[in-house]
Design an enzyme around this catalytic site. Structure first.
Site, short mmCIF file in Angstrom:
data_model
loop_
_atom_site.label_atom_id
_atom_site.label_comp_id
_atom_site.label_asym_id
_atom_site.label_seq_id
_atom_site.Cartn_x
_atom_site.Cartn_y
_atom_site.Cartn_z
N ARG A 41 21.07 37.28 4.68
CA ARG A 41 20.28 36.40 4.81
C ARG A 41 20.21 36.17 5.71
O ARG A 41 19.28 35.02 6.47
CB ARG A 41 21.81 35.30 4.99
N LYS A 63 32.93 49.27 -4.09
CA LYS A 63 34.39 49.34 -4.17
C LYS A 63 35.08 48.53 -3.33
O LYS A 63 34.52 48.35 -2.32
CB LYS A 63 35.40 50.18 -3.84
N HIS A 98 32.81 56.46 -2.53
CA HIS A 98 32.47 57.42 -1.91
C HIS A 98 32.47 58.86 -1.69
O HIS A 98 32.04 60.45 -1.67
CB HIS A 98 31.59 56.91 -0.74
N LYS A 140 31.57 63.41 -1.51
CA LYS A 140 32.32 64.58 -1.33
C LYS A 140 32.19 65.62 -1.37
O LYS A 140 33.00 65.68 -2.40
CB LYS A 140 33.90 63.58 0.03
N GLU A 172 44.07 58.43 8.65
CA GLU A 172 42.63 57.93 9.89
C GLU A 172 43.41 58.17 10.61
O GLU A 172 44.15 56.94 11.10
CB GLU A 172 42.45 57.17 8.91
N ASP A 189 42.56 48.99 -0.34
CA ASP A 189 41.03 50.33 0.54
C ASP A 189 41.11 50.98 0.06
O ASP A 189 39.68 51.94 -0.24
CB ASP A 189 41.58 49.39 1.96
N HIS A 233 39.77 55.12 -3.68
CA HIS A 233 40.07 57.02 -2.91
C HIS A 233 41.25 57.74 -4.21
O HIS A 233 40.64 58.52 -4.43
CB HIS A 233 39.83 56.82 -1.81
N LYS A 236 46.03 53.82 8.97
CA LYS A 236 44.95 53.71 9.54
C LYS A 236 45.92 54.24 11.19
O LYS A 236 46.96 53.82 10.96
CB LYS A 236 44.92 52.28 10.12
C1 BG6 Z 1 36.18 53.03 2.86
C2 BG6 Z 1 37.81 52.40 3.78
O1 BG6 Z 1 36.46 53.06 1.67
O2 BG6 Z 1 36.70 54.22 3.38
C3 BG6 Z 1 37.71 51.90 5.16
O3 BG6 Z 1 36.54 50.93 3.50
C4 BG6 Z 1 38.16 53.38 5.19
O4 BG6 Z 1 38.74 51.29 5.91
C5 BG6 Z 1 37.01 54.52 4.66
O5 BG6 Z 1 38.08 53.67 7.08
C6 BG6 Z 1 37.16 55.98 5.01
O6 BG6 Z 1 35.92 57.03 4.08
P1 BG6 Z 1 36.17 58.40 5.16
O7 BG6 Z 1 34.87 58.84 4.42
O8 BG6 Z 1 35.68 58.57 6.73
O9 BG6 Z 1 37.60 59.05 4.83
#
Ligand code: BG6
Length: 505
Positions: A66, A170, A200, A204, A238, A257, A262, A358
């Protein structure tokens, strides 16, 4: 005497490596092109694919969002994004050619906007010779996914002259019911083999290596079971907090999340049976089978936490409740520790402990497989009191690699055994930087290879595993843990009641 410059010897591990690029002409459409993901990940990844010469010869990108931009301002936006987030610096010469591939169309996610987009796509096909093949990437908040897919169907963007694929970020739904509803909507416009549900983590290198490690070697698989493995710990830690994503995070929390996608994906690669071939369906079949054997999570086997204030790497960090846009009474968990059980012959009785959070002490993702102690130790008790059981640690990130922990005699006159590590490090073995996960996955979507994407049955089963816990967690509150720690005390209790403790990564 003339000196000859010394050239480094070629790395034998890289001999014979071929990196297959994509060849089918394609237009890559990014919905939500002005957003965070596009800026941080997608545009830098596409640029790096261009640097590596892996994009098709005839290729173009069109950003759609947008925000009010034209081609020129989008190119500037993309350049700033690449400068800030790309793993390689911008090469001016290459950028000039690359920028010509970038286009932008502003509009809403509705039929009127998509008709204009359709005309632009035809013009781009004519200009770039991309033959009507399209990859549509949905990089918007999840609430737009059904809206976009529906409008694409209504305006026939799903039926271009060439091939169409849709990549969906996701989380796919926010529970089982909504994941099924979303799948119904998407299936009205796309067949299952056109749908690329992206996670994602599967892009990796180190996550893909779990597969190689387990199934390309003869020595680990025979001990990869409940006879030899005491338990497995999977950590996704994280050090960052929620940053500016409170609106997103308040709706997701750590389970939606990280765990539903993941973490359960990594878990299924560690625990699944060997597939017949490294192809999309055999692999997805085995992952789905494993998830079906995994028992749904319960209140008794899980603890939740939320970060309070503290220090991370020496810097003061605010509590989750003090982050911008977080409601002061939020109960959203930013940490989970849980015990997963698999009801099958290979794993019955061997728990998998998972944790994710986190604002933990450091950023680390790893899988630690801890083996049982030897049945009998023929050494004096004081010689072995410091001996730890064998462990194999797959380090997903950072310091990508694998280490094997075992006991060795220390070189002292009195008999003493100590625990030592044997290490493999990606960086030093292959002398190459590991590509970003998004590069791998975007390339695969353009090539039409769905192996590293998630199939609907696994997505649904993953929701079935987490939904009961999410339901139970509607009540009560998470335990606060200091930012910069390893999570709440309750997480330690979860393991100590089984006579175990968490590894310090
Ligand atoms: C994302 C989450 O899918 O993955 C984030 O929404 C998270 O909250 C991130 O920080 C972590 O990805 P990576 O590749 O840094 O481990």
């Amino acid at each position: 005497m003339a000196t000859t410059a010394k050239r480094p010897a070629p790395n034998p591990l890289r001999a014979g490596l071929r990196v297959g690029g994509a060849s089918v002409p394609t237009v890559f459409v990014i919905y939500g092109a002005s957003g965070d993901l596009s800026q941080r990940k997608l545009l830098p990844a596409i640029y790096n694919l261009a640097v590596r010469g892996l994009l098709p010869n005839r290729f173009a990108v069109i950003g759609y969002a947008r925000s009010d931009m034209d081609n020129e301002s989008f190119r500037e936006f993309a350049r700033a994004a690449v400068e800030k987030f790309s793993r390689t610096p911008v090469d001016d010469h290459l950028w000039q050619a690359f920028a010509q591939l970038l286009h932008y169309q502003s509009g809403s996610f509705d039929e009127e906007g998509f008709r204009v987009l359709g005309d632009r796509l035809e013009a781009i096909d004519a200009g770039h010779g991309t033959g009507g093949n399209r990859v549509y990437y949905l990089s918007t908040p999840a609430s737009f996914f059904p809206v976009i897919v529906q409008a694409m169907g209504a305006t026939r963007l799903n039926r271009p002259p060439g091939v169409a694929r849709v990549v969906i970020e996701k989380p796919f739904g926010h529970d089982l019911v909504s994941a099924r509803e979303l799948a119904d909507v998407v299936h009205r416009s796309f067949r299952e083999n056109q749908i690329y549900r992206i996670d994602h983590y599967l892009g990796k290198e180190t996550v893909q290596n779990i597969f190689a490690f387990r199934f390309a070697n003869a020595i680990f698989e025979p001990v990869w079971n409940n006879t030899h493995v005491d338990h497995v710990q999977i950590t996704v830690g994280e050090s960052i907090g929620v940053e500016h994503r409170a609106a997103f995070y308040e709706e997701t929390g750590v389970v939606r999340d990280i765990v539903q996608n993941h973490l359960l994906q990594v878990f299924s690669l560690v625990a699944m049976e060997p597939p017949a071939a490294f192809d999309a369906d055999p692999i997805r079949d085995e992952k789905a089978k494993l998830l079906r054997a995994t028992k749904p999570m319960t209140l008794e086997n899980a603890v939740r936490g939320q970060y309070g204030d503290g220090y991370v790497a020496g810097e003061q960090a605010a509590a989750y409740l003090d982050e911008p846009n977080v409601p002061p009474d939020s109960n959203t968990p930013t940490y989970i520790a849980a015990r997963l059980e698999i009801g099958n012959w290979r794993w019955a009785g061997t728990p998998f402990y998972i944790r994710a959070g986190k604002r933990l002490a450091k950023r680390v993702t790893e899988v630690a497989v801890q083996f049982k102690r030897p049945p009998h130790l023929p050494f004096p008790v004081d010689a072995v009191e410091q001996l730890e059981p064998n462990a194999l640690v797959l380090r997903i990130q950072p310091d990508e690699g694998i280490s094997l922990r075992f006991g060795a005699k220390s070189p002292t006159p009195t008999l003493a055994l100590r625990t030592v590590n044997m290490d493999f490090l990606y960086g030093s073995a292959f002398l190459a930087e590991v590509p970003e996960a998004y590069e791998t996955l975007i390339l695969d979507a353009v090539r039409g290879d769905g192996t590293l994407f998630t199939r609907q049955d696994s997505v649904e089963r993953s929701w079935e595993i987490v939904d009961p816990l999410l339901e139970q967690w509607r009540k009560g509150a998470p335990q606060v843990y200091p930012a910069g720690s390893w999570g709440p005390d309750l997480a330690d209790e979860l393991l100590s009641r089984d006579g175990r403790r968490w590894r310090r990564p």
